[in-house]
Write a protein that holds these residues in place. Structure first.
Motif, PDB file in Angstrom:
ATOM      1  N   PRO A 190       1.086  -1.300  -0.047  1.00 55.05           N
ATOM      2  CA  PRO A 190       0.008  -0.010   0.117  1.00 55.05           C
ATOM      3  C   PRO A 190       1.103   1.278   0.044  1.00 55.05           C
ATOM      4  CG  PRO A 190       0.143  -0.775   2.140  1.00 55.05           C
ATOM      5  CD  PRO A 190       0.906  -1.707   1.314  1.00 55.05           C
ATOM      6  N   PRO A 191       0.115   2.607  -0.336  1.00 58.12           N
ATOM      7  CA  PRO A 191       1.074   3.574  -0.282  1.00 58.12           C
ATOM      8  C   PRO A 191       1.443   4.016   1.233  1.00 58.12           C
ATOM      9  CG  PRO A 191      -0.903   3.950  -1.429  1.00 58.12           C
ATOM     10  CD  PRO A 191      -1.113   2.512  -0.682  1.00 58.12           C
ATOM     11  N   LEU A 192       2.544   4.574   1.434  1.00 60.76           N
ATOM     12  CA  LEU A 192       3.405   4.755   2.534  1.00 60.76           C
ATOM     13  C   LEU A 192       4.751   5.741   2.397  1.00 60.76           C
ATOM     14  CD1 LEU A 192       6.493   2.895   2.714  1.00 60.76           C
ATOM     15  CD2 LEU A 192       4.600   1.083   2.890  1.00 60.76           C
ATOM     16  N   GLU A 193       5.102   6.042   3.633  1.00 56.16           N
ATOM     17  CA  GLU A 193       6.624   6.795   3.606  1.00 56.16           C
ATOM     18  C   GLU A 193       7.177   6.295   4.816  1.00 56.16           C
ATOM     19  OE1 GLU A 193       5.824  10.878   3.756  1.00 56.16           O
ATOM     20  OE2 GLU A 193       4.986  11.219   1.820  1.00 56.16           O
ATOM     21  N   GLN A 194       8.594   6.095   4.423  1.00 53.88           N
ATOM     22  CA  GLN A 194       9.314   5.786   5.583  1.00 53.88           C
ATOM     23  C   GLN A 194      10.953   6.340   5.060  1.00 53.88           C
ATOM     24  OE1 GLN A 194       9.955   5.140   8.687  1.00 53.88           O
ATOM     25  NE2 GLN A 194       9.091   3.232   9.064  1.00 53.88           N
ATOM     26  N   GLN A 195      11.640   6.149   6.187  1.00 50.64           N
ATOM     27  CA  GLN A 195      13.120   6.353   6.176  1.00 50.64           C
ATOM     28  C   GLN A 195      14.133   5.000   6.192  1.00 50.64           C
ATOM     29  OE1 GLN A 195      13.887   9.646   5.525  1.00 50.64           O
ATOM     30  NE2 GLN A 195      13.900  10.693   7.271  1.00 50.64           N
ATOM     31  N   LEU A 196      14.631   4.753   5.135  1.00 51.29           N
ATOM     32  CA  LEU A 196      15.659   3.605   5.061  1.00 51.29           C
ATOM     33  C   LEU A 196      16.874   3.930   5.501  1.00 51.29           C
ATOM     34  CD1 LEU A 196      14.464   1.979   1.661  1.00 51.29           C
ATOM     35  CD2 LEU A 196      13.383   1.563   3.954  1.00 51.29           C
ATOM     36  N   TYR A 197      17.583   3.174   6.032  1.00 45.70           N
ATOM     37  CA  TYR A 197      18.755   3.190   6.570  1.00 45.70           C
ATOM     38  C   TYR A 197      19.953   2.237   6.067  1.00 45.70           C
ATOM     39  CZ  TYR A 197      17.160   6.655   9.877  1.00 45.70           C
ATOM     40  OH  TYR A 197      16.323   8.162  10.321  1.00 45.70           O
ATOM     41  N   ILE A 198      20.728   2.724   5.272  1.00 43.17           N
ATOM     42  CA  ILE A 198      21.733   1.780   5.184  1.00 43.17           C
ATOM     43  C   ILE A 198      23.195   1.546   5.943  1.00 43.17           C
ATOM     44  CG2 ILE A 198      23.233   0.975   3.200  1.00 43.17           C
ATOM     45  CD1 ILE A 198      20.493   1.293   2.282  1.00 43.17           C
ATOM     46  N   VAL A 199      23.218   0.300   6.570  1.00 42.07           N
ATOM     47  CA  VAL A 199      24.188   0.371   8.016  1.00 42.07           C
ATOM     48  C   VAL A 199      25.089  -0.772   7.241  1.00 42.07           C
ATOM     49  CG1 VAL A 199      24.474  -0.432  10.180  1.00 42.07           C
ATOM     50  CG2 VAL A 199      22.237   0.741   9.408  1.00 42.07           C
ATOM     51  N   GLY A 200      26.420  -0.322   7.866  1.00 40.52           N
ATOM     52  CA  GLY A 200      27.447  -1.219   7.611  1.00 40.52           C
ATOM     53  C   GLY A 200      27.946  -1.646   8.989  1.00 40.52           C
ATOM     54  N   ARG A 201      28.686  -2.556   8.957  1.00 41.28           N
ATOM     55  CA  ARG A 201      29.231  -3.249  10.309  1.00 41.28           C
ATOM     56  C   ARG A 201      30.515  -3.681  10.197  1.00 41.28           C
ATOM     57  NH1 ARG A 201      26.333  -7.735  10.317  1.00 41.28           N
ATOM     58  NH2 ARG A 201      27.723  -9.338  10.301  1.00 41.28           N
ATOM     59  N   VAL A 202      31.590  -3.143  11.286  1.00 41.83           N
ATOM     60  CA  VAL A 202      32.935  -3.560  11.201  1.00 41.83           C
ATOM     61  C   VAL A 202      32.911  -4.953  12.222  1.00 41.83           C
ATOM     62  CG1 VAL A 202      35.219  -3.039  12.201  1.00 41.83           C
ATOM     63  CG2 VAL A 202      33.761  -1.287  11.234  1.00 41.83           C
ATOM     64  N   GLU A 203      33.209  -6.034  11.444  1.00 44.19           N
ATOM     65  CA  GLU A 203      33.078  -7.179  12.229  1.00 44.19           C
ATOM     66  C   GLU A 203      34.333  -7.561  13.115  1.00 44.19           C
ATOM     67  OE1 GLU A 203      31.531 -10.576   9.108  1.00 44.19           O
ATOM     68  OE2 GLU A 203      33.522  -9.747   8.431  1.00 44.19           O
ATOM     69  N   THR A 204      33.971  -7.567  14.471  1.00 38.86           N
ATOM     70  CA  THR A 204      34.852  -7.545  15.654  1.00 38.86           C
ATOM     71  C   THR A 204      34.371  -8.690  16.435  1.00 38.86           C
ATOM     72  OG1 THR A 204      33.828  -6.203  17.124  1.00 38.86           O
ATOM     73  CG2 THR A 204      35.139  -5.026  15.305  1.00 38.86           C
ATOM     74  N   ASN A 205      35.437  -9.200  17.517  1.00 39.21           N
ATOM     75  CA  ASN A 205      34.989 -10.165  18.291  1.00 39.21           C
ATOM     76  C   ASN A 205      34.190  -9.451  19.716  1.00 39.21           C
ATOM     77  OD1 ASN A 205      36.179 -12.336  16.938  1.00 39.21           O
ATOM     78  ND2 ASN A 205      38.210 -11.801  17.630  1.00 39.21           N
ATOM     79  N   ILE A 212       5.950   5.246  -1.284  1.00 41.70           N
ATOM     80  CA  ILE A 212       5.314   4.334  -2.092  1.00 41.70           C
ATOM     81  C   ILE A 212       3.831   5.017  -2.731  1.00 41.70           C
ATOM     82  CG2 ILE A 212       4.336   2.032  -2.521  1.00 41.70           C
ATOM     83  CD1 ILE A 212       7.498   1.940  -1.971  1.00 41.70           C
ATOM     84  N   VAL A 213       3.890   5.249  -3.853  1.00 39.05           N
ATOM     85  CA  VAL A 213       2.902   5.956  -4.451  1.00 39.05           C
ATOM     86  C   VAL A 213       1.934   4.792  -5.096  1.00 39.05           C
ATOM     87  CG1 VAL A 213       4.080   7.969  -4.629  1.00 39.05           C
ATOM     88  CG2 VAL A 213       3.786   6.391  -6.620  1.00 39.05           C
ATOM     89  N   PRO A 214       0.549   5.112  -4.982  1.00 34.90           N
ATOM     90  CA  PRO A 214      -0.362   4.178  -5.760  1.00 34.90           C
ATOM     91  C   PRO A 214      -0.005   4.011  -7.369  1.00 34.90           C
ATOM     92  CG  PRO A 214      -1.562   5.853  -4.546  1.00 34.90           C
ATOM     93  CD  PRO A 214      -0.007   6.427  -4.700  1.00 34.90           C
ATOM     94  N   LYS A 215      -0.177   2.557  -7.532  1.00 42.97           N
ATOM     95  CA  LYS A 215       0.060   2.225  -8.933  1.00 42.97           C
ATOM     96  C   LYS A 215      -1.151   2.697  -9.567  1.00 42.97           C
ATOM     97  CE  LYS A 215       1.366  -1.685 -11.517  1.00 42.97           C
ATOM     98  NZ  LYS A 215       1.891  -3.176 -11.500  1.00 42.97           N
ATOM     99  N   GLN A 216      -0.726   3.433 -10.928  1.00 46.14           N
ATOM    100  CA  GLN A 216      -1.875   3.946 -11.603  1.00 46.14           C
ATOM    101  C   GLN A 216      -2.461   2.714 -12.676  1.00 46.14           C
ATOM    102  OE1 GLN A 216      -2.670   7.258 -11.554  1.00 46.14           O
ATOM    103  NE2 GLN A 216      -1.247   7.332 -10.028  1.00 46.14           N
ATOM    104  N   PRO A 217      -3.892   2.808 -12.576  1.00 41.94           N
ATOM    105  CA  PRO A 217      -4.356   1.656 -13.528  1.00 41.94           C
ATOM    106  C   PRO A 217      -4.160   2.152 -14.899  1.00 41.94           C
ATOM    107  CG  PRO A 217      -5.992   3.502 -12.801  1.00 41.94           C
ATOM    108  CD  PRO A 217      -4.708   3.794 -12.125  1.00 41.94           C
ATOM    109  N   THR A 218      -3.879   0.922 -15.471  1.00 44.52           N
ATOM    110  CA  THR A 218      -3.929   0.715 -16.938  1.00 44.52           C
ATOM    111  C   THR A 218      -5.016   1.150 -17.751  1.00 44.52           C
ATOM    112  OG1 THR A 218      -2.085  -0.980 -16.576  1.00 44.52           O
ATOM    113  CG2 THR A 218      -2.967  -0.640 -18.841  1.00 44.52           C
ATOM    114  N   VAL A 219      -4.847   1.994 -18.551  1.00 41.47           N
ATOM    115  CA  VAL A 219      -5.944   2.595 -19.482  1.00 41.47           C
ATOM    116  C   VAL A 219      -5.608   1.981 -20.958  1.00 41.47           C
ATOM    117  CG1 VAL A 219      -7.029   4.548 -20.611  1.00 41.47           C
ATOM    118  CG2 VAL A 219      -5.980   4.870 -18.187  1.00 41.47           C
TER     119      VAL A 219
END
Length: 409
Positions: A366-381, A397-404
């Protein structure tokens, strides 16, 4: 108390009361391993006919699909909270042996006339064993009376044991009071100069509240910045970031207690809650510059259901760090997936400084708005995660327009 409770509602004749009817429409089975009662990953023999948001019935448990597997060697990801999958319609997640039948089901009111044929429908009654995340072994049940009358609540131990001294309990019966509480992880992040760290805020939804919760940080000292976020309807968490500019000296910021505040509309009133009021989030210190910074080329995505778009992430290694960097996308709403990533996920190897991957939108999103976060990880013990976030990407996300149809065809 030694009580492991289960509760159910009975009518005046002592009969159980139908809550929902599940009609099987597809059949498969669990594979690879036994499944415990908590894990959100479920391995099924087939994904044919499955879609994000579908209900599945595994014996006496009703669950929903959050994410489909990208290949036969991946699990279905099931909707959950705090690392536990959630049972719907009052059902309790259970352990399941290898080869347990699993059915995709459609849910209907008890008085619905269903077409004949196929596998027989299953009626779920008002019963609960474990109440879900936040309740532990305690039972929790929401009951809507089908009509005026007398009803009974039956409480028992699931193992049929008992004893006045060892199985004490407190039973509360009350009108629903929709509400929520918030928790934060990590509770005490270290913010590196010139970097950003992700903080996850999780909602415990109470008595059927499923609305939007807007989340913010309060009390930040001068020099630190934080993003805002929203826990979307029928979702359970969101991500914020705390950032420190490159010109900030570490001795200018003393450890300080911050407030994570949520605001939601419940029954026409604005209700605010503070995360972990007895154990508030604390920025322990402003740390030295990070071993890793991460950025993305995209700052905003406007997509329609069914779209697929490329995302390019770039990293800059520092302080002698030369290792590989696993990358995650956090805050993805239901219906947003990362296809074709393979067994290692999104990974920037030791010899690379960037990676391009795809984000796909399910056709039923469905239509929505949200913030996406790209997260990188330093691999440690270290048990303390070393994670670093890029600036958020605004997803719409905007509504999909119907096909005419073309009249000239």
């Amino acid at each position: 108390s030694l009580l492991d409770s289960a509760i159910e509602i009975l009518d005046r004749k002592g009969q159980t009361i139908p809550r929902v009817v599940a009609r099987p429409v597809l059949e498969t089975f669990t594979t690879l391993r036994d499944h415990d009662s908590a894990g959100r990953g479920v391995r099924l023999a087939s994904m044919t006919g499955m879609a994000i948001g579908d209900y599945l019935m595994m014996e006496g448990e009703l669950i929903r699909i959050e994410q489909l597997p990208e290949n036969p060697d991946e699990d279905f990801l099931i909707i959950g909270s705090r690392g536990q999958r959630i049972g719907f319609e009052g059902t309790t997640p259970e352990t399941h042996a290898l080869d347990t039948p699993v059915y995709k089901v459609s849910l209907h009111k008890p008085d619905t006339e269903l077409p004949s044929g196929g596998m027989p429908p299953v009626t779920f009654t008002y019963r609960n064993d474990d109440g879900g995340p936040g309740y532990g072994k305690d039972s929790h049940l929401s009951f809507v009376a089908p009509e005026d009358g007398e009803y009974y609540l039956r409480l028992k131990d699931v193992r049929d044991t008992g004893g006045e001294a060892t199985h004490a309990y407190r039973l509360t019966i009350a009108a629903p009071a929709p509400d929520y509480t918030l928790t934060v992880n990590p509770a005490s992040p270290n913010v590196p100069v010139g970097g950003s760290v992700p903080v996850t805020v999780t909602a415990n939804r109470i008595d059927g509240f499923d609305g939007r919760i807007d989340v913010r940080l309060e009390g930040l000292p001068a020099g630190l910045q934080a993003t805002r976020g929203s826990i979307l309807p029928n979702h359970y968490s969101t991500v914020l970031t705390i950032s420190a500019p490159t010109n900030l000296t570490t001795n200018k910021i003393a450890p300080i207690t911050l407030l994570v505040v949520g605001t939601a509309e419940i029954a026409g009133r604005e209700i605010s809650r503070v995360a972990d009021p007895e154990d508030m989030i604390s920025v322990v210190s402003v740390a030295s510059p990070p071993d890793l910074t991460i950025s993305t080329e995209q700052k905003e995505l406007i997509l329609k259901p069914g779209d697929i778009v490329d995302i390019t992430v770039r990293i800059n290694r520092r302080n002698g760090f030369a290792g590989r960097v696993p990358v995650e996308v956090r805050n993805m709403p239901l219906g947003i997936t990362i296809p074709d990533v393979g067994l290692n996920g999104v990974l920037i190897t030791e010899t690379e400084t960037s990676r391009t991957f795809k984000i796909a939108v399910d056709p039923n999103t469905p239509p929505l708005e949200q913030q996406l976060y790209i997260v990188g990880r330093v691999e440690t013990n270290s048990p303390i995660a070393s994670e670093h976030a890029a600036q958020p990407i605004k997803l719409t996300i905007v509504p999909k327009q119907p096909t005419v149809a073309n009249r000239n065809q």
